[in-house]
Each structure stands twice: as structure tokens, then as C-alpha cells.
Motif scaffolding. Structure first.
Motif, PDB file in Angstrom:
ATOM      1  N   UNK A  78     -53.161 127.378  90.767  1.00 47.61           N
ATOM      2  CA  UNK A  78     -53.635 126.499  89.711  1.00 47.61           C
ATOM      3  C   UNK A  78     -52.913 125.161  89.807  1.00 47.61           C
ATOM      4  N   UNK A  79     -53.625 124.091  89.543  1.00 49.35           N
ATOM      5  CA  UNK A  79     -52.993 122.774  89.663  1.00 49.35           C
ATOM      6  C   UNK A  79     -52.096 122.458  88.469  1.00 49.35           C
ATOM      7  N   UNK A  80     -51.035 121.755  88.736  1.00 46.42           N
ATOM      8  CA  UNK A  80     -50.169 121.235  87.684  1.00 46.42           C
ATOM      9  C   UNK A  80     -50.783 119.940  87.180  1.00 46.42           C
ATOM     10  N   UNK A  81     -50.856 119.766  85.858  1.00 48.04           N
ATOM     11  CA  UNK A  81     -51.497 118.595  85.263  1.00 48.04           C
ATOM     12  C   UNK A  81     -50.538 117.942  84.285  1.00 48.04           C
ATOM     13  N   UNK A  82     -50.437 116.639  84.371  1.00 48.23           N
ATOM     14  CA  UNK A  82     -49.642 115.857  83.426  1.00 48.23           C
ATOM     15  C   UNK A  82     -50.597 114.907  82.713  1.00 48.23           C
ATOM     16  N   UNK A  83     -50.591 114.964  81.380  1.00 48.78           N
ATOM     17  CA  UNK A  83     -51.371 114.040  80.567  1.00 48.78           C
ATOM     18  C   UNK A  83     -50.432 112.933  80.117  1.00 48.78           C
ATOM     19  N   UNK A  84     -50.819 111.711  80.373  1.00 45.59           N
ATOM     20  CA  UNK A  84     -50.074 110.540  79.919  1.00 45.59           C
ATOM     21  C   UNK A  84     -50.842 109.961  78.745  1.00 45.59           C
ATOM     22  N   UNK A  85     -50.182 109.883  77.598  1.00 38.64           N
ATOM     23  CA  UNK A  85     -50.872 109.526  76.364  1.00 38.64           C
ATOM     24  C   UNK A  85     -50.105 108.441  75.636  1.00 38.64           C
ATOM     25  N   UNK A  86     -50.817 107.438  75.167  1.00 34.31           N
ATOM     26  CA  UNK A  86     -50.253 106.419  74.290  1.00 34.31           C
ATOM     27  C   UNK A  86     -51.209 106.279  73.119  1.00 34.31           C
ATOM     28  N   UNK A  87     -50.756 106.687  71.933  1.00 31.68           N
ATOM     29  CA  UNK A  87     -51.672 106.745  70.795  1.00 31.68           C
ATOM     30  C   UNK A  87     -51.907 105.395  70.124  1.00 31.68           C
ATOM     31  N   UNK A  88     -50.923 104.495  70.156  1.00 30.23           N
ATOM     32  CA  UNK A  88     -51.073 103.164  69.555  1.00 30.23           C
ATOM     33  C   UNK A  88     -50.614 102.118  70.558  1.00 30.23           C
ATOM     34  N   UNK A  89     -50.694 100.863  70.162  1.00 30.80           N
ATOM     35  CA  UNK A  89     -50.255  99.790  71.058  1.00 30.80           C
ATOM     36  C   UNK A  89     -48.736  99.760  71.219  1.00 30.80           C
ATOM     37  N   UNK A  90     -48.022 100.406  70.318  1.00 26.51           N
ATOM     38  CA  UNK A  90     -46.557 100.397  70.369  1.00 26.51           C
ATOM     39  C   UNK A  90     -46.065 101.296  71.496  1.00 26.51           C
ATOM     40  N   UNK A  91     -45.145 100.801  72.302  1.00 26.61           N
ATOM     41  CA  UNK A  91     -44.659 101.556  73.465  1.00 26.61           C
ATOM     42  C   UNK A  91     -44.015 102.883  73.083  1.00 26.61           C
TER      43      UNK A  91
END
Length: 104
Positions: A1-14
Motif C-alpha cells: 500500500x502506498x504511503x500518503x501525506x496530505x499537506x493542508x493549509x486551512x487559512x491564509x495564515x502560515x
């Protein structure tokens, strides 16, 4: 099974940047659905099954940024995927669940 990383930014703030890790695309898509459902509960909003996919996609569009990198087993390299790919995977996942009688 592949390893998956989700990169998420919910707002404009870093500081809203985060990442999530999963061992399969299905696990990842299920987790994104749970995140969406949690968001809806926090906002005291209800989504019926008829509009679930539309509301889920609208939620993804409100995020500042979201992408996935998926480990390719044959090369041991990560392949990046954008929001459109995530939406396609969510559609496929929910369609399979619906066909199995477990629909969202």
C-alpha cells in the motif's frame, strides 16, 4: 500500500499549515470525509446524503491549499497530486462505498 501525506493549509495564515499521513488512498479519503463532517458539526450545519459530495467539494474549495504526495512503490519516490486529484479520488471512494451499500 502506498504511503500518503496530505499537506493542508486551512487559512491564509502560515500557522494553519499541517500534514496528515495515511497508509492507503482509501484511508486518506475516509479521513478527509471525517474532517469535513467534523467541520460541519462545528458549524452546526447538516448535510444530507443527496448533497454530500457537493458540500464536500465546496469545503475543499474553502481551504487555502490542499495537496497529496503519494509514494510510488516501484520507484520509492513521492508523486504530488493537486486538489482536483483529491476530488477525483473522493468521488471514486464514495461511489465504491455507495455501491457496497455503505454510502455516505
Amino acid at each position: 500500500m502506498p504511503h500518503i501525506i496530505v499537506l493542508l493549509q486551512s487559512t491564509h495564515h502560515w500557522a494553519s499549515r499541517t500534514y496528515l499521513e495515511y497508509e492507503s488512498i482509501d484511508d486518506c479519503m475516509d479521513a478527509l470525509c471525517r474532517i469535513f463532517e467534523g467541520f460541519m458539526r462545528l458549524k452546526n450545519l447538516y448535510v444530507d446524503n443527496k448533497n454530500y459530495l457537493l458540500e464536500l467539494f465546496n469545503f475543499l474549495d474553502t481551504l487555502e491549499d490542499i495537496s497529496c504526495v503519494v509514494m510510488q512503490g516501484d520507484s520509492n519516490m513521492y508523486t504530488p497530486h493537486n486538489k482536483l486529484w483529491i476530488k477525483e479520488q473522493l468521488f471514486l471512494r464514495l461511489d465504491r462505498l455507495d455501491c457496497d451499500g455503505m454510502g455516505y
